[in-house]
Design an enzyme around this catalytic site. Structure first.
Site, short mmCIF file in Angstrom:
data_model
loop_
_atom_site.label_atom_id
_atom_site.label_comp_id
_atom_site.label_asym_id
_atom_site.label_seq_id
_atom_site.Cartn_x
_atom_site.Cartn_y
_atom_site.Cartn_z
N ARG A 175 0.82 -1.22 0.00
CA ARG A 175 0.00 0.00 0.00
C ARG A 175 0.85 1.26 0.00
NH1 ARG A 175 -2.05 0.34 6.23
NH2 ARG A 175 -0.16 -0.48 7.18
N ARG A 205 6.36 9.31 4.21
CA ARG A 205 7.52 8.90 5.01
C ARG A 205 8.81 9.23 4.27
NH1 ARG A 205 7.02 2.94 6.69
NH2 ARG A 205 7.60 2.51 4.51
N ARG A 260 15.17 -2.86 3.10
CA ARG A 260 14.98 -3.62 4.33
C ARG A 260 15.83 -4.88 4.32
NH1 ARG A 260 9.05 -2.45 5.28
NH2 ARG A 260 8.51 -0.85 3.75
N ASP A 288 11.14 -7.87 7.55
CA ASP A 288 10.74 -6.90 6.52
C ASP A 288 10.49 -5.52 7.11
OD1 ASP A 288 8.41 -8.61 7.49
OD2 ASP A 288 7.31 -6.92 6.63
#
Length: 487
Positions: free
Chosen positions: A93, A176, A183, A252
């Site tokens: 998303r 963000r 990651r 993750d």
């Protein structure tokens, strides 16, 4: 300062190609509007804070408009979730809109969370709700203000878009920012899908852009892994010292940069509880507060496994062995500072452990204890704090040890001690009940409390006139709230 149309893009991750991410356009929100923006985060992009109030700001970060230079991509990765490997996850998303570099030469990812469905949405709708977006915004900026490495949050955009979770809620987007969104799970994905060329390309990308100093070492990849181990040891030491519980430490959700990343059902401790579980889906306490330290090492070992094509197993094990000693040294240093100590003694760890055990058995507020300990001279402070404890004999014994330790620490003036302790012991933290109050107001259309709380938390160590209500123990209903992962 810049206007929105003056940002300079350099989309380095997008240039890695379609094996690493998929081009996806954001799905716009209905009636996008500004909920809150961070002037400090905007300054990282050289943006004039006043642009946050313009209609185009909400349109850009609400999915209606894009910069011509933006290249929105959904990243693919995998990861270990609650200890079990999930072969493909990815941005379900969120979209990496692009990378902006500022006048200082820093690159910042712009990542829009809640931007709609992607090829990695699985059974999800690609949306984020207002409450989770507000929580991520507040936590990102609050941790940064505390000196805890974290991704940053530029803004939250609200909307009229209906989103179904346990009930109907309103959709939102949070922008963000981080120097990278790579990651641990990115490396795991290419390792377990047996794609060595892409794995090598990813490793080179991270080494060259984010750990260039390691390039000069005899074994660059090993040097990079050691640095990742060190950063994570330092990060988790700060989490533990300040009482932050992440809640979902899946691989993750672990940043390759060693920063706090992917905020979900997080919490700061109210009363000290080493075994606190903030995620109500964590039935076995895998990600409890006290378990964060060993889980950090577990996650690093999962990353190490994914790096075995580049680094020898024995060298990886040796680097992993650095984690616990580094964590312990960093944690003890932070706790000494929180106790107002400037020197080191062998028994300091026992002094800290005895205090935490007493706090646990008495339900003492973790943040306020340390703040009040620095308000007055040590002898007077412990006398005033005594009533917070149930085991009075135990606390009296600890207090005598502490006063003697302060006496041995040196002849600093009380003014110096107080200033030193107040500089590391916050008065204001993001308690879950404060976030919940702000969310409830925002869901009814009043964004003033979110903005006020953000402003207070941006200066956590400074006493702020008229903000006493943010520096109190929570009401009974607000203690140790467990938070849902549904966001």
């Amino acid at each position: 300062m810049k206007a929105l149309d003056e940002l300079t893009f350099d989309n380095r991750f997008a240039r890695l190609g379609d094996a690493f991410s998929t081009h996806v356009l954001p799905e716009p929100l209905d009636a996008p509007r500004l909920v809150v923006a961070s002037p400090a985060a905007m300054a990282l992009l050289d943006l004039d804070p006043s642009v946050a109030e313009t209609p185009v700001f909400a349109e850009l970060f609400g999915g209606h408009k894009l910069w011509a230079e933006a290249e929105p991509r959904a990243m693919v990765y995998s990861g270990h979730q609650f200890g079990g490997y999930t072969p493909q996850l990815g941005d379900g998303r969120g979209l990496l809109l692009g990378e902006v570099y500022n006048e200082a030469g820093e690159h910042w990812d712009l990542h829009l969370k809640g931007a709609g469905m992607t090829p990695y949405s699985r059974m999800g709708d690609g949306r984020a709700v207002l409450r989770s977006s507000i929580r991520e915004f507040l936590a990102s900026e609050a941790l940064h203000a505390l000196g805890i490495p974290s991704s940053r949050a530029l803004c939250v955009i609200g909307s009229d878009t209906p989103v179904w979770r346990e009930k109907q809620e309103r959709g939102a987007m949070v922008l963000r920012m981080a120097h990278s969104h790579i990651r641990f799970g990115h490396f795991e994905y290419f390792y377990y899908t047996k794609k060595p060329e892409q794995q090598a390309e990813l490793a080179e990308h991270v080494l060259n852009l984010h750990y260039p100093e390691c390039r000069e070492q005899p074994e660059p990849y090993l040097a990079m892994f050691r640095e990742i181990v060190e950063r994570n040891a330092e990060l988790i030491a700060k989490w533990q010292a300040y009482g932050f519980c992440h809640g979902v430490m899946n691989t993750d959700n672990m940043s390759i940069l060693g920063i706090t990343f992917d905020f979900g059902p997080f919490a700061f401790l109210d009363d000290f509880d080493a075994h606190f579980i903030c995620n109500h889906s964590d039935h076995e306490g895998r990600y409890s507060f006290s378990n964060q330290v060993p889980i950090g090492q577990w996650n690093l070992s999962a990353l190490a496994q994914a790096l075995t094509p580049f680094i020898g197993v024995d060298a990886l094990k040796e680097a992993l062995g650095l984690y616990l000693p580094l964590y312990q040294a960093n944690y003890l240093d932070l706790m000494r500072r929180r106790l107002g100590l400037t020197t080191a003694e062998d028994d300091d760890q026992k002094l800290v452990e005895r205090l935490l055990k007493l706090m646990q058995s008495s339900g003492v507020d973790y943040t306020l204890f340390f703040r009040r300990l620095g308000d007055e001279p040590a002898a007077l402070a412990v006398t005033r704090l005594r009533d917070d404890f149930v085991d009075l004999a135990g606390f009296d014994a600890w207090a005598e040890q502490y006063k003697a330790r302060v006496e041995r620490d040196g002849d600093n003036s009380e003014e110096q001690r107080r200033a030193r302790m107040h500089a590391v012991n916050p008065l204001y933290i993001l308690r879950n009940y404060l976030a919940q109050n702000a969310i409830a107001a925002a869901e009814s259309g009043d964004y003033s409390e979110v903005r006020r709380l953000h402003e207070v938390l941006s200066k956590p160590f400074e006493e702020q006139a008229g903000m006493e209500q943010y520096a109190q123990r929570p009401p009974d209903w607000g203690k140790h709230l467990e938070i849902s992962c549904s966001s």
